[in-house]
Every structure is written in C-alpha cells, then in structure tokens.
Design an enzyme around this catalytic site. Sequence first.
Site, mmCIF file in Angstrom:
data_model
loop_
_atom_site.group_PDB
_atom_site.id
_atom_site.type_symbol
_atom_site.label_atom_id
_atom_site.label_comp_id
_atom_site.label_asym_id
_atom_site.label_seq_id
_atom_site.Cartn_x
_atom_site.Cartn_y
_atom_site.Cartn_z
ATOM 1 N N GLY A 98 45.486 9.439 -30.462
ATOM 2 C CA GLY A 98 45.813 8.391 -29.503
ATOM 3 C C GLY A 98 45.734 8.861 -28.069
ATOM 4 O O GLY A 98 44.930 9.731 -27.737
ATOM 5 N N SER A 99 46.609 8.325 -27.245
ATOM 6 C CA SER A 99 46.519 8.590 -25.808
ATOM 7 C C SER A 99 47.401 9.779 -25.411
ATOM 8 O O SER A 99 48.356 10.105 -26.107
ATOM 9 C CB SER A 99 46.990 7.357 -25.038
ATOM 10 O OG SER A 99 48.385 7.205 -25.209
ATOM 11 N N PRO A 100 47.092 10.417 -24.264
ATOM 12 C CA PRO A 100 47.895 11.548 -23.799
ATOM 13 C C PRO A 100 49.362 11.173 -23.568
ATOM 14 O O PRO A 100 50.245 11.974 -23.877
ATOM 15 C CB PRO A 100 47.239 11.941 -22.481
ATOM 16 C CG PRO A 100 45.843 11.440 -22.585
ATOM 17 C CD PRO A 100 45.894 10.217 -23.430
ATOM 18 N N GLY A 134 50.963 11.076 -26.779
ATOM 19 C CA GLY A 134 50.879 12.444 -27.285
ATOM 20 C C GLY A 134 52.014 13.307 -26.757
ATOM 21 O O GLY A 134 52.625 14.079 -27.492
ATOM 22 N N GLU A 149 45.063 14.638 -31.174
ATOM 23 C CA GLU A 149 43.671 14.255 -30.979
ATOM 24 C C GLU A 149 43.647 13.192 -29.894
ATOM 25 O O GLU A 149 43.929 12.027 -30.149
ATOM 26 C CB GLU A 149 43.085 13.709 -32.288
ATOM 27 C CG GLU A 149 42.954 14.741 -33.401
ATOM 28 C CD GLU A 149 41.859 15.771 -33.124
ATOM 29 O OE1 GLU A 149 40.977 15.505 -32.284
ATOM 30 O OE2 GLU A 149 41.904 16.845 -33.744
ATOM 31 N N CYS A 186 36.988 7.846 -28.734
ATOM 32 C CA CYS A 186 37.375 9.037 -27.977
ATOM 33 C C CYS A 186 36.184 9.935 -27.695
ATOM 34 O O CYS A 186 36.188 10.688 -26.743
ATOM 35 C CB CYS A 186 38.462 9.803 -28.719
ATOM 36 S SG CYS A 186 38.048 10.133 -30.421
#
Lengths: 558, 486
Positions: free
Chosen positions: A265-267, A270, A287, A325
Amino acid sequence: MTFTYILLISSQVLKCIACGDLVGWVPSMSFIDRRIYGVCLCNYISMTKLARGTRKLEERNQTNAVRRLCNITMEAMSEIAEATLRELRETFRSGRTRSVAWRKTQLSALRELIRDNEEKIFEGLYQDLGKHPIEAYRDEVGVLIKSINYALSNLDKWVATKKGKLPLLLFPARGELVPEPLGVVLIFASWNYPISLALEPVIGAIAAGNTVVLKPSDQSPACSSIIAKTIPQYMDPKAIRIIEGGAQISEILLQHKWDKIFFTGSPQVGRAVMTAAAKHLTPVTLELGGKCPVILDSLSNPSDLKVAIKRIVSGKWGPCSGQACIGVDYMLVEEKFAPTVIELLKKTIKKFYTESPKDANCIARIVNKKHFQRVQNLLKEPLVEASIVHGGSLDEEKLFIEPIVLLNPPLDSAIMNEEIFGPLLPVITLKNIQESIEFINTRPKPLTIYAFTKDENFKKKILSETSSGGVTFNDVLIQFICDTLPFGGVGSSGFGRYHGKFSFDTFSHEKAVFQGGFFPELEPRYPPWNNFKMKFIRLAYDLDYFGLVLLLLGLKRY
Amino acid sequence: MAAKSGFDGEAAAALVKDLRASFASSKTRSYQWRVSQLKALLKLATDHEAEIVDALSSDLSKPEFETIVYEIGMLKSACKLAIKQLKSWMKPETAKTSMTTFPSSAEIVSEPLGVILIISAWNYPFLLSLDPVVGAIAAGNAVVLKPSELAPATSSLLAKLLGEYMDSSSVRVVEGAVAETSALLEQKWDKICYTGNGRVGRIVMASAAKHLTPVLLELGGKCPVVVDSGINLQVASRRIIAGKWGCNNGQACVSPDHIITTKEFATKLVDALKSELDNFYGKNPLQSKDLSRIVNSNHYDRLTKLLDEDKISGKVIHGGERDKNNLRIAPTILLDVPQDSLIMQEEIFGPLLPIITVDKIEDSFDLITSGTKPLAAYLFTNNQKLKDHFVGNVSAGGLLINDTTLHLAVPTLPFGGVGESGMGAYHGKFSFEAFSHKKAVVYRGFFGDAAVRYPPYTKGKLTLMKALVGGSLLGIIRALFGWSEA
C-alpha cells in the site's frame, strides 16, 4: 437449537443492515449475545454493507444509534480478531502447517480455487476496476497460477536444510540452516491488484508453513468478497482466514501480536503499520510504491523506438490504468527527441485504445470517486493543465480518464512530486539524457527504474549510480513475473522482498543449527586461562593447523 | 572525530548530512574503499590489542583471554573473511528468466543502502560495535557508530581509534547516552542496527517507522539448555560453564539462561557443574581473575534482587557469594526454582543459573515453546530422536546440540533472533547482505516483441497468454495456430 438461533438472528441482521433500517433493531442489541453478532458479521455480511447502513443512519440524524452500532461492531470485531488469532495460533502449535504435504495440498487448493472461479474473478475485477479479462488474466489470474506452479515444483528444494560449512577445527560437528515458519502472519492487500497482491503473499506464507490472516482491501469490494467466500471453501479454514473490512478493522488487527506483517500500500499507512508492529517486535515487509521513471534514450533505429514506445504505453496504461506500483510514472527524454516521442506516443495510444478509449474497453477505470478526484486535482493546476499535449477528457460518472500525456509540467507541481497512480504521463525533457541520473537521485528511491537504451556505458551508470527496488532495461513490468528475481523496494518504496523463493524466505526464519558431539574436546576452551591456551586460540583463529600441531607437540613456544 | 557533549538534534542532522554527501559521491561504493577500510579495521584491532584489553578490563574486569578470544579475535576473523570474500560477495548473481519473457537476461545486484546507524551494547562493547561495522563497510555504506555509554573506556577508545584509522568522511563515532541516542534516532537512516534489549528495541523500531527505515534488532531472551541423561557429563558441564560464566560472567545475549533437566538427573548434573566450577575458578571465585565483574551497580542490584526474592531463598545450592564493593557475584546455581519467580520472568544476564526440573525430558520442549522465542537454545543428548524433535519444533535464533555459544564463531551460520529475540541476522556473508539492497535487474533487447501483450485485446490473445503462463510449449504452438483448447 443454537444454530437455528444464529441463522435467525443473522438473517435479521443482514436484512436490517442491507436496507439501512437499524433503528428498530439496535436497541435490542443488548439482549443478543455479542459473540453471535460477531459470527454474523464475520460470515454473512461485509463491513462495506455495514458502512452503508451506518451512513443511512447518519443521514437520518440518528447519531446515538450510529455510535452504539459502531461501538458494538468494534467490540465484536475485536473479539473476532482475537478468536481468529487464538485459533490460528492453536493450529500452528499443532504442527499441522509445518508438514510439506499440508503446504502442497493448500497450494494446489488455491490453484484450483483460481481455476474454478476464473470467470467470477474476471467479473469481480471488471466490477471493481473495469479490467478487461485479458488484463485480468495477465496481471492477476495468470500470475498467480504461474507462482503456485513454481512454488509447488520448488517447495521440496526450499524446505531442505542447507549446509553451513564449519572450520576443520570443529570437526566432526555439523552446521545447518533450517528454514522454519514464523507462526501467524498478517497480510494486508491493496485494491489495484485485489486478487494477485492479496494471494501472491499468501502463496509464500503457506509455502513457508505459516497460518495466515488476509485482509483484502475494502476499496475493491467485489474481489474482497470473492476471496472471502471462496477461500474457506477450498483451503484449511483453521489455518487461513479472511477478515474483510476497512481502516477500523485494520487498526484492530494491528493491536494484536503477529509473527510477521506483510503490507502492500501507501507509505503513510506503511508507517502506521510499522509503528504498530514495533510494539510487538514484529518484523514487517512493506511493499510501497513511488514514482517509477522511464528513461528513453534517443534511439536511432526507428523500429527500436517503435517497440520502446509500445512497451512504455503498455507500461503506463496497461497495468490498471496506471494505478500500479510498478507502472510507469513519468518519462525522461532529451529535448530534441521529445517531438518525435510525443507523436509516436499519440499514434500508439490511438492504435491500442482507438480514437475513443472510453468505449474501447481496454483500459481499466479509476477505482473510486476519491481517487478520481485526486487525479483530477493533479490536473487542475493551471500550469499543469497547460502542459497537456494529448487527451484530457474525464468522465466522473463512469470514473474513466482517457490517456493523458503532458509535456514538461512544472517540477514543483503535485503531479511531479506525488505518485500519480493514474493514467497521466508527464514527459520531462532534459538537455542530455545522462542528466536523468541526477534527476532520479534528487528524488525518493523508486520501486523500479525503466530505461530504454542501447548504450552499454549508460546502462552501467544507471545501475551503479542510482538506487531503486529494481531496474529493467528496454522493457516494462516483466520483472514482476520473473520468479527468480526478488520483488521489493528500497528507501521510500519499502523494504523486504518477495516472489518465488524470496516469498518463502520472507515468511521463514532461517535457523542456525550447530550439531556437535562430545568428542573431541578442546581443552584450551576452558579456564583457568594460561599462555598455552592463549596461543592455541590465536592459532585456531588463524586456522593455522600446522602451528597448532607444533604447539600441541610442544615444538612451538608459547 | 567523536562528538561528546552538546550533541543534539541539530548536530545529528548535520552529521547525517555530511555522511550523505560522502555517500552520494560514490566513494564508499568502490571495492578499493571497502577493502581499505576493512584493512584499517583489522590493523586497528592488531595494533591496539593491549589498549583494548585494558579498556575492557576497566569497563567489565573482563579477563584478557576473553577479550582477545571473543572480542578481538572474532572481529579480526570477521575482517579477514570479508576482505577475502568481498569480491565474490559483490558479484551480481545471475538469475534465470522464464520463457514468457524470452529473450532476456536478469541478475541480482547488491547495492549499499546508504547511511547506517549502529547502536551497540556494553557487554561485548568492542565486538558488538565493530562486527556490524564490518558488514556495513563491506556492503559499501557510510556508518555512524554509537557505542554504549555503560562501557565508557571502550566507548572513548573506539571514538579515538576509529578517528585515527578510518575514513572520517564516511565512518564516524558518536559517544553518548539517551539524549544523544534520541537525537540520532530522530534522523532518517537507511538502516538501523541495534544490539540490546527488547524495550529499547521497540523504541528504535518505532522511530525507524517514521522514516520507513528497516531495522536489524539483535536482542536477547532466556536461552535454555536442555540436558538429557546418558551423556558425557563432564564435557557437557564444562561447555555449559564456558557458555555461562566464561562468557562475560553470564552477561551475554547467547549465554545459557537456565537449565532444564529431569528430576532424577538434576543432582548428578549439579555435582558435575560444581566440581568443574571448582576446577575452573577455584574455591574462591570472587577472587578469580578469569571471571568478569557485573557491569555497574544498577545491574548488581537487579541481580541481587533476583536472588533475594522470598520464593527462591533456599534454592541456592552453589555459590551465592557477593561483593558489593567490587561488583562481583560468584557463579551461582539454583535448583527447582518456581516458574513464577522473578528470575524466571526476565532475562538473567548475569552469573545466576537456575535449574528447572521436569518429569520427562520431552516436557522441556513444551516449556520452551510456551515462552517467548530465545536467541539460542541448547540441547545436550545422544538421542537422535530427541535431536530431531528439538530441531523440528523448538524455535529460536539458533540451535546448538551438545555445545553452547559456538555458533557465534561460525561465519557460515546466520546470527540473529526471531520473535522477541530480534529480527534480521548477520555474520559472514549475512552481514554483507544485512546492509545491502538486492536490486533486481532485467535486460531485454528490442527484439522478440509479442503482440499478445498489447491491446486491443482479443480472445486469441487470452488463449496464448494462458499457454505462455502455463509454460507448455505445445499449448503455445497450438495457440499460435489458433487451435484453442477450449
């Protein structure tokens, strides 16, 4: 008796929630065993339906009922999470998931699930994202079947104990590396590849012998519910569980202790996942994404250029309309080369997606309104809008955006600083293509760098002077399907890696095992210390066997 | 080179900026730089053996022998191995590619992560500081080392020596305690390697999360020793003693924490341990020069508190002598301590060795697996079945059969924990990998472009795609000719 009771109540819950009429029902909640409510939630309804019900209540200003419902739901979900975790831990402790036979059966079952439900999956992907079946097969169904086949045919090799060579001094001891499962792992999937990004890590987790909780993304509800419905039919329900839901359920799941968390997913999310994991010292694989650049060198051969553009177009709009991504984010070309490139891009887009891409059915749509607006906002900056050189039509109702090419949007605009994750391709021109290295290095590390060039020196320079999850020369996306290559990011594109054997490793602990006997005994290991022992150890560290023999024979001074 | 007082967030930020600039210059990536730094490290350890021995003697009264063997010796062999094998470690690995992507070639390239923070521990203050540095340098990174403030002599010696021997544009030492560590942790690093306890490990990982920084956590845990009957008791007890008291007087993360054995065998084992302890450390172990002291009075108090708990008074069957002024506690053995006593709740990290008894030796495995996963677990037995059961069912960072702590000295085995004992591993090539990113690289030509990949999508393309994924050559040919199976 109890069973009928459960069925009765659950059907009532389902009915009430589906029509948004919870008012009459909620007050009587206290009479109902919350566990039963939990079972209902888990088995019969999805959290999205619940959310819809809650919204309707909100619209009617029944905030108390909403709050109450939310509280009860959260409590029930908490209990479900706990009960699930307990059960999976018990299964893991029983040792069943460690057997290679079990792992193979589960992997085969997963393959069967995918094959049997291919049509359903195609439908789900079309519903959630408007993916064409070919795209769905290429990026999701096919990828998974390939990965399962690969895991099945290599599993025996992967689980085998590896030898660790020991120095002669320790003879006859043996050193070994034994891969062992971590325990109960939690996998968060994302919505852009709601099937493959959910099940690909599951393959690794099972191959490594773990029990698994998978939480599919609630932003792709059709696929989420396909997974939730089919997995229990095909796979060991005491070892692999699906928990559907959104951010709230994720929060609940993250409060618990897992042996590994795998997140796609997104930072931002994350970070939250890793922070929560730190409380329990749980290792994580993140990831994430990033702005993957494609460097297009001024190819002199027109047929090479044609191939390059075809690949770039398919790398931008092919994977879920840029919502991937590893999709191409922006392009770097030399100034003088740009007009040719733009012309070719336009031509190829028309060839692939026809004059009216909206009707061609070959490009996925934007996942939802929120993301549609996000992408739309990227284009709203005046200077960005002015840089559009191709396309530009957006259909909010159908959530469709046709391929858009932009030439040199300002570098400080949002489109050049956020991950685009949509069908917009900014083309940035440079005086000299060599400058692309500096261009990339001044930005966060991307998941992939694509480069189309025939210049071997330039290739070497890209490899050694930039950093990214991976580098692919003269093609796009294919690194994703190479089982022998690790897939994963570095820096802001994440850490940890998977695919093929790397998936197995990600969900395994490599245990160092040293097996010795009682003979022979090396006296100098033990106190009281003296000079002889010191000399002995010094020689031993140097592995100077000749010196050791002399010392032992008394021919060497100490 | 060492920053001492007044090291705050600003100073830390400036330090990282410097090192980042140095890393960006690509200097640390070159093979020559890496080897020169490894050689410098080796030279440092060789040239200053006496000073290092003195520093450790001042910090921990560590016996010279232990320092030379476990700290200097192991570091030197780590350096030598890295120097010898660096070329082969750095070589890209070729990876096979599939028919689907034919024609192509692929490789996995190891690249440095960037700027690394290493936070070290006080118990092996020299080795645990520099061993990770070897990996970080070998992988081509810039490094900041924060040695433990609880071993001050070693900390300042490291700051001095690294300043003299290493390339200060890329390898730095920051001395300090909590404030300095916090200032460092606020910065963005490309990897953090922490050796210590789980409590601080959690803090390190939570601060790393803010910057999405991967972490290597080397923690401890209660490492059990299972002793079966019918073994060479003398050898077993000597090896247990060497791992327990011979490793910094039990203040080591891989030291045996407690013994589990059968009720009937316990007395025999205790007798053997007692007599070997006498052989090793004499009748008056408080005076022995071959034992380290307790690091400081905090830890001394912690250990005596464990010993003085009501529940376990009367369980001490050997040792128990202590000397508060000199921070010494004699090797102490306790028999049959209850599971709910303090000593069985936390990592002992000192010279106390409780023995737990079980009815059947197999029961010991349940006892281990019901707790948190330790860094190491040891088993002494001649029974092959028991060995297999142990390897198959007990989860720990590492397992040793018929010995203790020795796996640490074997560079072909990864050293690291699992669960509560940490994450990530190092030593030998694993150190190189711990500080490298494995970059996947695919090379393709422009030739071999299959129309099947591109839209507009047709039914035939789907069939061909299925055949390609299935990898069956026949299927592909069939699909190419339009003879669909369906």
